[in-house]
Design a protein around this motif. Structure first.
Motif, PDB file in Angstrom:
ATOM      1  N   GLY A  35       0.784  -1.215   0.000  1.00 34.72           N
ATOM      2  CA  GLY A  35       0.000   0.000   0.000  1.00 34.72           C
ATOM      3  C   GLY A  35       0.824   1.277   0.000  1.00 34.72           C
ATOM      4  O   GLY A  35       0.281   2.362   0.033  1.00 34.72           O
ATOM      5  N   LYS A 159      -7.816  -0.374  -4.950  1.00 35.40           N
ATOM      6  CA  LYS A 159      -6.827  -1.254  -4.321  1.00 35.40           C
ATOM      7  C   LYS A 159      -7.130  -1.451  -2.846  1.00 35.40           C
ATOM      8  O   LYS A 159      -7.003  -2.551  -2.319  1.00 35.40           O
ATOM      9  N   ARG A 163      -7.993  -4.949  -0.949  1.00 35.33           N
ATOM     10  CA  ARG A 163      -7.195  -5.390   0.200  1.00 35.33           C
ATOM     11  C   ARG A 163      -8.102  -5.732   1.385  1.00 35.33           C
ATOM     12  O   ARG A 163      -7.909  -6.725   2.068  1.00 35.33           O
ATOM     13  N   ASN A 166     -10.092  -8.963   0.730  1.00 33.98           N
ATOM     14  CA  ASN A 166      -9.298 -10.198   0.826  1.00 33.98           C
ATOM     15  C   ASN A 166      -8.935 -10.559   2.255  1.00 33.98           C
ATOM     16  O   ASN A 166      -8.429 -11.638   2.511  1.00 33.98           O
ATOM     17  N   ASN A 167      -9.111  -9.640   3.192  1.00 36.68           N
ATOM     18  CA  ASN A 167      -8.748  -9.926   4.587  1.00 36.68           C
ATOM     19  C   ASN A 167      -9.909 -10.374   5.401  1.00 36.68           C
ATOM     20  O   ASN A 167     -10.942 -10.316   5.409  1.00 36.68           O
TER      21      ASN A 167
END
Length: 167
Positions: A35, A159, A163, A166-167
């Motif tokens: 990031g 983005k 992120r 996906n967590n």
């Protein structure tokens, strides 16, 4: 192994291990991972490269960057002892606060306000320099700068969403 050797070995191994672990957690040498980099905020010089600047504009920007660098170096050398003493005093106050038997909310607020004030001063100086750099652009280049900046912000937001998804 004798105790002294074990202590020396531990004194060497523990900091290296922790330092390596934190470097990997941060993304190693490549700071653009995780990031940082293009979505890290700040003034994006890659956008300036896409604005079809004239040679005169490029020269002006280069002069501004070099003057800023010289000014920073001069300020660093001139005020080092004073700033260092201020930082040490601030660190001592913070340490005193966090190590005290009872937490002092008023003192914490005072320290936080001082930190915000310093940060605000730095931010204002940074914005002033950005304004000076962008003032050499033509109205068309400014419009393109806004467009490219918005595209960059949108890409970074995507983005960030990926992120978090996906967590």
């Amino acid at each position: 192994m004798k105790l002294a050797k074990k202590l020396v070995l531990a004194a060497v191994v523990v900091p290296l291990t922790l330092g390596t672990a934190s470097a990997f957690a941060f993304g190693g040498k490549d700071h653009k991972k995780g990031g940082h980099g293009e979505c890290g905020g700040g003034f994006d010089r890659s956008i300036m490269r896409k604005l079809d600047l004239t040679d005169a504009q490029k020269d002006q920007l280069k002069e501004m960057r070099e003057a800023g660098k010289k000014e920073m170096k001069a300020n660093f050398k001139d005020n080092f002892e004073t700033r260092h003493a201020e930082m040490q005093a601030h660190k001592a106050k913070v340490q005193e606060l966090v190590l005290a038997d009872n937490f002092d909310q008023a003192q914490a607020n005072e320290l936080a306000k001082a930190m915000v004030e310093k940060q605000s001063e730095r931010k204002v100086k940074m914005l002033e320099k950005q304004h000076q750099m962008l003032s050499i652009l033509t109205p068309e280049q400014k419009a393109k700068f806004v467009e490219l900046s918005q595209a960059r912000a949108d890409k970074c937001a995507e983005k960030m969403q990926e992120r978090f998804a996906n967590n």
